[in-house]
Design a protein around this motif. Structure first.
Motif, PDB file in Angstrom:
ATOM      1  N   ASP A 238     -33.761  20.111  -1.194  1.00  0.00           N
ATOM      2  CA  ASP A 238     -33.537  21.065  -0.104  1.00  0.00           C
ATOM      3  C   ASP A 238     -32.295  21.888  -0.435  1.00  0.00           C
ATOM      4  N   LEU A 239     -32.491  23.178  -0.655  1.00  0.00           N
ATOM      5  CA  LEU A 239     -31.383  24.074  -0.989  1.00  0.00           C
ATOM      6  C   LEU A 239     -31.175  25.121   0.109  1.00  0.00           C
ATOM      7  N   ARG A 240     -31.384  24.683   1.330  1.00  0.00           N
ATOM      8  CA  ARG A 240     -31.144  25.450   2.562  1.00  0.00           C
ATOM      9  C   ARG A 240     -32.120  26.594   2.778  1.00  0.00           C
ATOM     10  N   TYR A 241     -32.096  27.591   1.930  1.00  0.00           N
ATOM     11  CA  TYR A 241     -33.004  28.731   2.114  1.00  0.00           C
ATOM     12  C   TYR A 241     -34.152  28.733   1.101  1.00  0.00           C
ATOM     13  N   GLN A 331     -33.402  26.635 -14.865  1.00  0.00           N
ATOM     14  CA  GLN A 331     -32.210  25.808 -14.671  1.00  0.00           C
ATOM     15  C   GLN A 331     -31.055  26.628 -14.102  1.00  0.00           C
ATOM     16  N   THR A 332     -30.906  27.846 -14.608  1.00  0.00           N
ATOM     17  CA  THR A 332     -29.803  28.707 -14.172  1.00  0.00           C
ATOM     18  C   THR A 332     -29.917  29.040 -12.687  1.00  0.00           C
ATOM     19  N   VAL A 333     -31.117  29.426 -12.244  1.00  0.00           N
ATOM     20  CA  VAL A 333     -31.262  29.804 -10.839  1.00  0.00           C
ATOM     21  C   VAL A 333     -31.120  28.588  -9.928  1.00  0.00           C
ATOM     22  N   LEU A 334     -31.543  27.416 -10.400  1.00  0.00           N
ATOM     23  CA  LEU A 334     -31.342  26.190  -9.620  1.00  0.00           C
ATOM     24  C   LEU A 334     -29.850  25.906  -9.431  1.00  0.00           C
ATOM     25  N   GLU A 335     -29.091  26.025 -10.520  1.00  0.00           N
ATOM     26  CA  GLU A 335     -27.648  25.771 -10.439  1.00  0.00           C
ATOM     27  C   GLU A 335     -26.965  26.774  -9.518  1.00  0.00           C
ATOM     28  N   LYS A 336     -27.433  28.006  -9.528  1.00  0.00           N
ATOM     29  CA  LYS A 336     -26.850  29.009  -8.631  1.00  0.00           C
ATOM     30  C   LYS A 336     -27.060  28.601  -7.171  1.00  0.00           C
ATOM     31  N   TRP A 337     -28.268  28.142  -6.823  1.00  0.00           N
ATOM     32  CA  TRP A 337     -28.538  27.748  -5.443  1.00  0.00           C
ATOM     33  C   TRP A 337     -27.780  26.468  -5.078  1.00  0.00           C
ATOM     34  N   ARG A 338     -27.674  25.551  -6.021  1.00  0.00           N
ATOM     35  CA  ARG A 338     -26.885  24.344  -5.756  1.00  0.00           C
ATOM     36  C   ARG A 338     -25.431  24.694  -5.512  1.00  0.00           C
ATOM     37  N   GLY A 339     -24.909  25.615  -6.314  1.00  0.00           N
ATOM     38  CA  GLY A 339     -23.534  26.059  -6.126  1.00  0.00           C
ATOM     39  C   GLY A 339     -23.334  26.754  -4.791  1.00  0.00           C
ATOM     40  N   TYR A 340     -24.325  27.556  -4.381  1.00  0.00           N
ATOM     41  CA  TYR A 340     -24.242  28.254  -3.095  1.00  0.00           C
ATOM     42  C   TYR A 340     -24.184  27.257  -1.944  1.00  0.00           C
ATOM     43  N   VAL A 341     -25.074  26.257  -1.971  1.00  0.00           N
ATOM     44  CA  VAL A 341     -25.105  25.257  -0.904  1.00  0.00           C
ATOM     45  C   VAL A 341     -23.799  24.468  -0.865  1.00  0.00           C
ATOM     46  N   ASN A 342     -23.311  24.085  -2.037  1.00  0.00           N
ATOM     47  CA  ASN A 342     -22.063  23.314  -2.102  1.00  0.00           C
ATOM     48  C   ASN A 342     -20.886  24.125  -1.582  1.00  0.00           C
ATOM     49  N   PHE A 343     -20.845  25.417  -1.934  1.00  0.00           N
ATOM     50  CA  PHE A 343     -19.727  26.262  -1.496  1.00  0.00           C
ATOM     51  C   PHE A 343     -19.745  26.485   0.015  1.00  0.00           C
ATOM     52  N   THR A 344     -20.928  26.753   0.554  1.00  0.00           N
ATOM     53  CA  THR A 344     -21.000  27.016   1.993  1.00  0.00           C
ATOM     54  C   THR A 344     -20.787  25.751   2.821  1.00  0.00           C
ATOM     55  N   ASP A 345     -21.103  24.576   2.222  1.00  0.00           N
ATOM     56  CA  ASP A 345     -20.827  23.314   2.905  1.00  0.00           C
ATOM     57  C   ASP A 345     -19.354  22.931   2.800  1.00  0.00           C
ATOM     58  N   ASN A 346     -18.710  23.323   1.683  1.00  0.00           N
ATOM     59  CA  ASN A 346     -17.314  22.957   1.423  1.00  0.00           C
ATOM     60  C   ASN A 346     -16.539  24.181   0.943  1.00  0.00           C
ATOM     61  N   PRO A 347     -16.327  25.185   1.821  1.00  0.00           N
ATOM     62  CA  PRO A 347     -15.718  26.446   1.382  1.00  0.00           C
ATOM     63  C   PRO A 347     -14.308  26.322   0.852  1.00  0.00           C
ATOM     64  N   GLU A 348     -13.604  25.234   1.151  1.00  0.00           N
ATOM     65  CA  GLU A 348     -12.212  25.102   0.699  1.00  0.00           C
ATOM     66  C   GLU A 348     -12.084  24.290  -0.576  1.00  0.00           C
ATOM     67  N   ASP A 349     -13.218  23.770  -1.067  1.00  0.00           N
ATOM     68  CA  ASP A 349     -13.136  22.966  -2.300  1.00  0.00           C
ATOM     69  C   ASP A 349     -12.845  23.835  -3.509  1.00  0.00           C
TER      70      ASP A 349
END
Length: 349
Positions: A238-241, A331-349
Motif C-alpha cells: 500500500d503506497l497511499r495513492y 524499481q525506480t518508480v517503486l522507490e520514488k513512491w516509497r520515499g514519498y510515503v515515508n516523507f509525508t508520514d515523517n516530514p521531519e526525518d
C-alpha cells in the motif's frame, strides 16, 4: 494467446492494399457478409469483422457494403488493409536475448519493455521473433500462427518479463496444451492507481476488443461479448495513492490485466491506453503533481512485469518455475513512491 494474424488493422490510411479475395460458391445460399467471413477467418472475432466492414476494409465486387449485406453466389469478397501484403518470412536480426534458461526443448527469455514480440503492421523488424530467427534455426510454428516461430504465448510491447519459447514440435505441442488448459503459472507485478479495500480477490469477467475502439480491450460484465477471463490479484504494498499488486492469470486474453484492473477501478500506473497516464488519485497540490510527473518520466510505459512463469517441462514432465527481477524503471518508480510515503508520514526525518 489470441492470434490476430488475420485481424483488421487498427490504423486507417488513404491507400488500401488488397490482401485476400474470397469467391462465393455458385451454390452459395444468401448469407450476411459478416457471417460469411466468420466461417472463413477463424482467428478473427465477429465484432472485428463488423468493424472492418464499416471502416471500408471489406468490399464485395469492388464496392463497400454494410455488415448485413447478403453474399450471393459468385460474389467476390475482398479484404483490404493499409499496409502492402507481406510474406511470412521472418528476417533474422542480431538482437541480444536475455536467456534465463535453455535446453534442447525450450527457451525462457526475459523480454525488455519496448520490444514487440512478433512482426506485425508497423513493427516488421526489431521484434523478439526476429532475434529468435537469428540465434536459433528451424524453430517450430504453431498451426494458424505461421510467421511466428517458437511462440506459444506473448506479452505486450511495453510489458517486460518472462516468455517461454518452444524449440521443438514436441515442446510446442506440450506447452500449447498447458496454455489451452490454463495450467501455466503466470504471475505479474503491477503498479496501479489507488488501494483496494480487500487484501486479495478474483476478477471473473469477460474481456474483448472494445466495440467503440478496437485498439482497446474492455470488460463485458454481462458476458454478452468477449471471452472468459479470470485474474487473481493480491495487494503486495500500500503506497497511499498507488499499490503494488500481484496478479495471477488463469486465462491469457489480450490486455487482460490492464482491462481487469481498470474495471475494478485500479488502472495501471502510466498506462496511456487505459488512462493511467493521468493523475487519478492524490492531492491537488502542485508539488504532488510534479512528483507524479517525475514518476511518469521514470517509467515511460505501463507498470507491468511478467515476473514468474511455471509449467511442466514438455519432455521431462518436471514442474519448472522461473523468476525475474523487476526491471530498473519499475524499481525506480517503486522507490520514488516509497520515499514519498515515508516523507509525508515523517516530514521531519
Amino acid at each position: 494467446m489470441e492470434n490476430e494474424q488475420n485481424g483488421f488493422s487498427d490504423d486507417s490510411s488513404d491507400e488500401l492494399y488488397e490482401h485476400q479475395v474470397i469467391t462465393a460458391d455458385p451454390k452459395q445460399t444468401l448469407l450476411r457478409v459478416d457471417k460469411f467471413l466468420m466461417d472463413r477467418l477463424p482467428n478473427v472475432t465477429r465484432s472485428k469483422i463488423q468493424a472492418g466492414i464499416k471502416d471500408g476494409f471489406v468490399k464485395v465486387n469492388g464496392d463497400t457494403v454494410k455488415p448485413n449485406y447478403k453474399v450471393h453466389p459468385g460474389d467476390e469478397v475482398s479484404i483490404f488493409l493499409p499496409e502492402p501484403p507481406r510474406d511470412e518470412e521472418v528476417v533474422p536480426e542480431d538482437i541480444p536475448l536475455n536467456i534465463i534458461h535453455e535446453d534442447e526443448h525450450i527457451l525462457v527469455v526475459n523480454k525488455p519493455a519496448g520490444m514487440v514480440v512478433h512482426p506485425a503492421y508497423q513493427n516488421w523488424t526489431g521484434t523478439l521473433v526476429n532475434a529468435l530467427a537469428y540465434h536459433f534455426q528451424n524453430l517450430p510454428e504453431m498451426q494458424g500462427n505461421e510467421g511466428r516461430p517458437g511462440l506459444v504465448h506473448r506479452i505486450d510491447k511495453d510489458t517486460s518479463g518472462l516468455l517461454v519459447i518452444a524449440k521443438t514440435e514436441k515442446a510446442m505441442n506440450g506447452l500449447a496444451k498447458q496454455f489451452f488448459d490454463h495450467s501455466i503459472e503466470r504471475t505479474y507485478y503491477a503498479l496501479v492507481w489507488g488501494v483496494p479495500e480487500e487484501p486479495n480477490g478474483t476478477i471473473h469477467i469477460n474481456v474483448g476488443r472494445s466495440l467503440k475502439d478496437r485498439r482497446v480491450t474492455t470488460a463485458f460484465p454481462d458476458g454478452d461479448f468477449g471471452k472468459n477471463a479470470i485474474t487473481h490479484w493480491e495487494l503486495m504494498e500500500d503506497l497511499r495513492y498507488v499499490s503494488l499488486m500481484k496478479c495471477n492469470l488463469e486465462t491469457g486474453r489480450t490486455h487482460q490485466i490492464r482491462a481487469h484492473m481498470k474495471w475494478i477501478g485500479h488502472t495501471l500506473f502510466n498506462d496511456a491506453t487505459y488512462g493511467g497516464d493521468q493523475i487519478i488519485k492524490g492531492t491537488v497540490f502542485t508539488k504532488y503533481k510534479q512528483f507524479v510527473q517525475n514518476c511518469f518520466k521514470a517509467i515511460s510505459r505501463q507498470a507491468l512485469h511478467a515476473k514468474t512463469l511455471g509449467f511442466v517441462h514438455p519432455a521431462t514432465k518436471e514442474f519448472m518455475q522461473f523468476d525475474s527481477e523487476l526491471p530498473e524503471d519499475f524499481q525506480t518508480v517503486l522507490e520514488k513512491w516509497r520515499g514519498y510515503v515515508n516523507f509525508t508520514d515523517n516530514p521531519e526525518d
